[in-house]
Design an enzyme around this catalytic site. Structure first.
Site, PDB file in Angstrom:
ATOM      1  N   HIS A 295       1.861 -11.032  -7.715  1.00 43.63           N
ATOM      2  CA  HIS A 295       1.401 -11.746  -6.520  1.00 43.63           C
ATOM      3  C   HIS A 295       1.309 -13.257  -6.719  1.00 43.63           C
ATOM      4  O   HIS A 295       1.583 -14.034  -5.813  1.00 43.63           O
ATOM      5  CB  HIS A 295       0.057 -11.179  -6.057  1.00 43.63           C
ATOM      6  CG  HIS A 295       0.230  -9.894  -5.321  1.00 43.63           C
ATOM      7  ND1 HIS A 295      -0.146  -8.690  -5.828  1.00 43.63           N
ATOM      8  CD2 HIS A 295       0.813  -9.633  -4.127  1.00 43.63           C
ATOM      9  CE1 HIS A 295       0.178  -7.733  -4.978  1.00 43.63           C
ATOM     10  NE2 HIS A 295       0.765  -8.275  -3.935  1.00 43.63           N
TER      11      HIS A 295
ATOM     12  N   ARG B 286      -0.947  -6.923   7.731  1.00 43.00           N
ATOM     13  CA  ARG B 286      -1.211  -5.778   6.858  1.00 43.00           C
ATOM     14  C   ARG B 286      -2.709  -5.674   6.611  1.00 43.00           C
ATOM     15  O   ARG B 286      -3.360  -6.684   6.298  1.00 43.00           O
ATOM     16  CB  ARG B 286      -0.480  -5.969   5.529  1.00 43.00           C
ATOM     17  CG  ARG B 286      -0.731  -4.832   4.577  1.00 43.00           C
ATOM     18  CD  ARG B 286       0.107  -4.971   3.337  1.00 43.00           C
ATOM     19  NE  ARG B 286      -0.457  -5.918   2.404  1.00 43.00           N
ATOM     20  CZ  ARG B 286       0.119  -6.218   1.241  1.00 43.00           C
ATOM     21  NH1 ARG B 286       1.271  -5.686   0.915  1.00 43.00           N
ATOM     22  NH2 ARG B 286      -0.449  -7.066   0.422  1.00 43.00           N
TER      23      ARG B 286
ATOM     24  N   GLU C 248       6.113   2.281   0.231  1.00 40.94           N
ATOM     25  CA  GLU C 248       6.091   1.632  -1.089  1.00 40.94           C
ATOM     26  C   GLU C 248       5.659   2.594  -2.188  1.00 40.94           C
ATOM     27  O   GLU C 248       5.481   2.201  -3.339  1.00 40.94           O
ATOM     28  CB  GLU C 248       5.212   0.379  -1.074  1.00 40.94           C
ATOM     29  CG  GLU C 248       3.815   0.570  -0.548  1.00 40.94           C
ATOM     30  CD  GLU C 248       3.015  -0.733  -0.498  1.00 40.94           C
ATOM     31  OE1 GLU C 248       3.428  -1.745  -1.090  1.00 40.94           O
ATOM     32  OE2 GLU C 248       1.947  -0.721   0.139  1.00 40.94           O
TER      33      GLU C 248
ATOM     34  N   ASP D 211       6.415  -2.715  -4.806  1.00 37.51           N
ATOM     35  CA  ASP D 211       5.743  -1.534  -5.350  1.00 37.51           C
ATOM     36  C   ASP D 211       6.687  -0.344  -5.435  1.00 37.51           C
ATOM     37  O   ASP D 211       6.628   0.435  -6.386  1.00 37.51           O
ATOM     38  CB  ASP D 211       4.527  -1.170  -4.492  1.00 37.51           C
ATOM     39  CG  ASP D 211       3.336  -2.045  -4.838  1.00 37.51           C
ATOM     40  OD1 ASP D 211       3.092  -2.251  -6.040  1.00 37.51           O
ATOM     41  OD2 ASP D 211       2.673  -2.542  -3.914  1.00 37.51           O
TER      42      ASP D 211
ATOM     43  N   ARG E 119       5.311  -3.637 -12.261  1.00 38.56           N
ATOM     44  CA  ARG E 119       5.984  -4.823 -11.713  1.00 38.56           C
ATOM     45  C   ARG E 119       5.511  -6.114 -12.338  1.00 38.56           C
ATOM     46  O   ARG E 119       6.176  -7.134 -12.249  1.00 38.56           O
ATOM     47  CB  ARG E 119       5.794  -4.879 -10.187  1.00 38.56           C
ATOM     48  CG  ARG E 119       4.360  -5.038  -9.770  1.00 38.56           C
ATOM     49  CD  ARG E 119       4.183  -4.830  -8.282  1.00 38.56           C
ATOM     50  NE  ARG E 119       4.192  -6.062  -7.529  1.00 38.56           N
ATOM     51  CZ  ARG E 119       3.759  -6.164  -6.271  1.00 38.56           C
ATOM     52  NH1 ARG E 119       3.318  -5.088  -5.643  1.00 38.56           N
ATOM     53  NH2 ARG E 119       3.770  -7.307  -5.648  1.00 38.56           N
TER      54      ARG E 119
ATOM     55  N   CYS F 123       9.907  -5.910   3.500  1.00 35.69           N
ATOM     56  CA  CYS F 123       9.068  -7.100   3.311  1.00 35.69           C
ATOM     57  C   CYS F 123       8.792  -7.358   1.834  1.00 35.69           C
ATOM     58  O   CYS F 123       8.036  -8.256   1.484  1.00 35.69           O
ATOM     59  CB  CYS F 123       7.765  -6.989   4.105  1.00 35.69           C
ATOM     60  SG  CYS F 123       6.733  -5.629   3.562  1.00 35.69           S
TER      61      CYS F 123
END
Ligand code: PEP
Ligand code: MG
Length: 587
Positions: free
Chosen positions: A197, A340, A439, A463, A473, A510
């Site tokens: 992130h 979201r 995901e 994900d 990840r 996305c």
């Protein structure tokens, strides 16, 4: 061995495009090591003075920081700093440490550690959520004090000059939220990956970054001249004049290319053979809206709401959330905003926790699972979202869905929240679409069933790749296994697009894959005509869309589907894209 002054390249992972040339600011992140030693009688008074002076300096530092904080998303930080100041003034904590020095004739650092442990034990026995959070504050205050005792006063975000190159072991998304208004030039971290992130935010903020650059912290000191090459994933220490000149030229070329591509901001994202593609923005902070408008994004495909909840002491209430969502939805209207719901777990809600959340990549009680457990938090968010829905075109998106039950439960909750709003005399759009993120592999397998329950799908490849290929990840060590074009991923993505089509619902991507121009032709061929990405990638992807035809994309995919290994697929795609778009892929 290179000397400190030799030009030294360090290889990492390209995190965020662009080149930054500047001077390093190394962030101290590990708490100073503490040793215990005993003091002769005559030094005890001096030691007490040393601790008092450090307490005074720590309070001054907090006040300084407090004065510099002006606006969201860190306003709540003020409450935290106030509390830390109170703790430093509290006789229970500092008084306890002073008493330990007096009684046991030990050094101030050890006394602070001992006092911290004693008070932590008291909090432990109280077993309340409030005191559990206060333990993190106590640790932060204790750490701050130890830094002052060790003569280090550095604080994330303080004393960082504009255009500094930040060097750190890791930066959490919360750190990025704090650094984001500091105009840093770029950063390099020892840990991290392309889809972490923190890196995602760096791309959104257009900050050049290299992540996973092992040993960078031990080789750089404050003031070292550094080049961050976010395009190729290289950090160059002590660059020669010649290297600086080369990078300056590369930077100019990069800026010129970006400017040239941005000229397509008003052009439609349509293929040469007339297929309309939607290119949307992923946003984390309100101020990224300007960048989205600047590149001609056609709406918001993913607004992450986590950053409203981290780095603060109390949860955002309905009013604050409503204002936040309203401001974005109305600015984006008449285009659509997909918001979201909270994708967060227990760890991120604990304020003051400084460890990188990426250390818990497989954390299970996250996102919708967390929200369905902590219904009061979720209800507040749904109320705020519904109220904001009348200001434009909102879609609500549920992350981390793994079963049909979850979406049904959300629908029931939404119905209840709507009833409550009506009773309270508050207005909302009764038809806000409710979609799910695909995901988790279970959602892929259930895609046909989910398509009957959801109004739309959005594929979270970040994900989905990690869970499908069993590769965390955020781990740089296994970066080579994190393969978006893995034959299994191609089939997975094709399956999801087909299930959405059969179910008659819209589908988009996305995850970060959507914004990488290397994958654009493949994604179009797989059936995705809506892609949401960091705003800065929109001009690149649009450039490809506008110069391609769908039959050419299908041709490419057909060849890829006949390949059994990821190496073959990667090589084929790289060669094809470099030949077709040398201006983007040849450096
Ligand atoms: C994803 O998983 O692809 C995604 C978009 O969500 P996040 O990166 O926030 O997990
Ligand atoms: Mg995700």
């Amino acid at each position: 061995m290179p000397t400190a002054r030799d030009e030294t390249p360090i290889r990492g992972i390209p995190g965020s495009r662009g080149i930054a040339i500047g001077t390093a600011v190394v962030l101290e992140q590990s708490p100073p090591a503490v040793e215990q030693y005993f003091l002769p009688n005559e030094l005890v008074a001096g030691e007490i003075g040393r601790l008092n002076l450090s307490v005074y300096n720590a309070i001054e530092q907090i006040r300084h920081l407090r004065n510099r904080i002006s606006a969201a998303p860190t306003t709540d930080h003020i409450q935290m700093l106030d509390l830390h100041e109170q703790m430093l003034r509290d006789p229970q904590f500092v008084g306890e440490a002073l008493e330990i020095i007096r009684a046991e004739h030990i050094n101030a650092e050890w006394a602070v550690r001992k006092a911290t442990v004693r008070i932590r034990d008291i909090f432990d026995n109280l077993e309340s959520g409030y005191f559990r959070e206060r333990k993190d504050d106590l640790d932060s205050v204790s750490e701050r004090l130890l830094r002052h005792l060790a003569g280090q006063s550095s604080e994330l975000g303080s004393n960082i000059p504009p255009n500094a190159i930040i060097i750190a072991q890791s930066l959490s998304p919360g750190d990025m939220a704090e650094l984001h208004d500091k105009n840093i030039g770029g950063f390099a971290t020892e840990y991290g990956s392309y889809t972490a992130h923190t890196t995602i935010i760096a791309r959104s903020l257009e900050i050049p970054a290299v992540v996973g650059a092992r040993s960078v912290c031990s080789m750089v000191q404050n003031g070292t001249a550094v080049i961050i090459d976010g395009n190729s994933g290289l950090v160059v220490l002590n660059p020669s004049a010649e290297t600086v000149a080369q990078y300056q030229a590369a930077q100019d070329t990069f800026v010129t290319l970006c400017k040239k591509l941005r000229r397509n901001r008003k052009e439609r994202a349509v293929t040469e053979d007339g297929h309309i593609i939607k290119l949307l923005g992923n946003l984390d902070f309100v101020d990224e809206l300007a960048a989205l408008v600047d590149v001609g994004g056609q709406g918001v495909g993913l607004l992450r709401t986590e950053y409203l909840f981290v780095n603060r002491h109390s949860l955002p209430n309905e009013e604050e959330q409503y204002e936040h969502y309203r401001s974005i939805i109305s600015a984006v209207a008449p285009a659509r905003t997909t918001i979201r719901t909270l994708d967060i777990g227990d760890d991120k809600l604990t304020s003051g926790s400084r460890f990188p959340p990426e250390l818990r990549p497989f954390q299970a009680l996250r996102a919708i699972r967390y929200c369905l457990k902590e219904k009061a938090i979720f209800r507040t968010q749904l109320r705020a979202l519904l109220r904001a829905s009348i200001h434009g075109r909102l879609r609500i998106m549920i992350p981390y869905v793994s079963s049909v039950d979850e979406i049904r439960e959300v629908r029931l909750l939404l119905a209840e929240v709507k009833r409550e709003l009506t009773e309270d005399g508050l207005v909302y759009d009764p038809d806000v679409p409710l979609g799910v993120m695909i995901e988790i592999p279970a959602a892929v397998v259930l895609a046909d069933l989910l398509a009957q329950e959801a109004d739309f799908f959005s594929v979270g490849t970040n994900d989905l790749i990690q869970y499908s290929l069993a590769v965390a990840r955020h781990e740089e060590e296994t970066n080579h296994l994190y393969q978006p074009l893995h034959p299994a991923m191609l089939r997975t993505l094709q399956h999801v697009a087909e299930a959405a089509k059969r179910g008659g619902i819209e589908v988009s991507i996305c995850g970060e894959m959507a914004g990488d121009p290397l994958y654009t032709m493949v994604l179009l061929a797989l059936g995705y005509s809506e892609l949401s990405m960091a705003p800065q990638h929109i001009p690149l992807v649009k450039h490809i869309v506008r110069q391609t035809r769908l039959p050419e994309c299908y041709d490419l995919l057909c060849s890829l589907m006949a390949m059994a290994t990821v190496q073959e697929v990667n090589q084929f795609v790289a060669e094809r894209m470099t030949t077709r778009f040398p201006e983007l892929f040849l450096r």
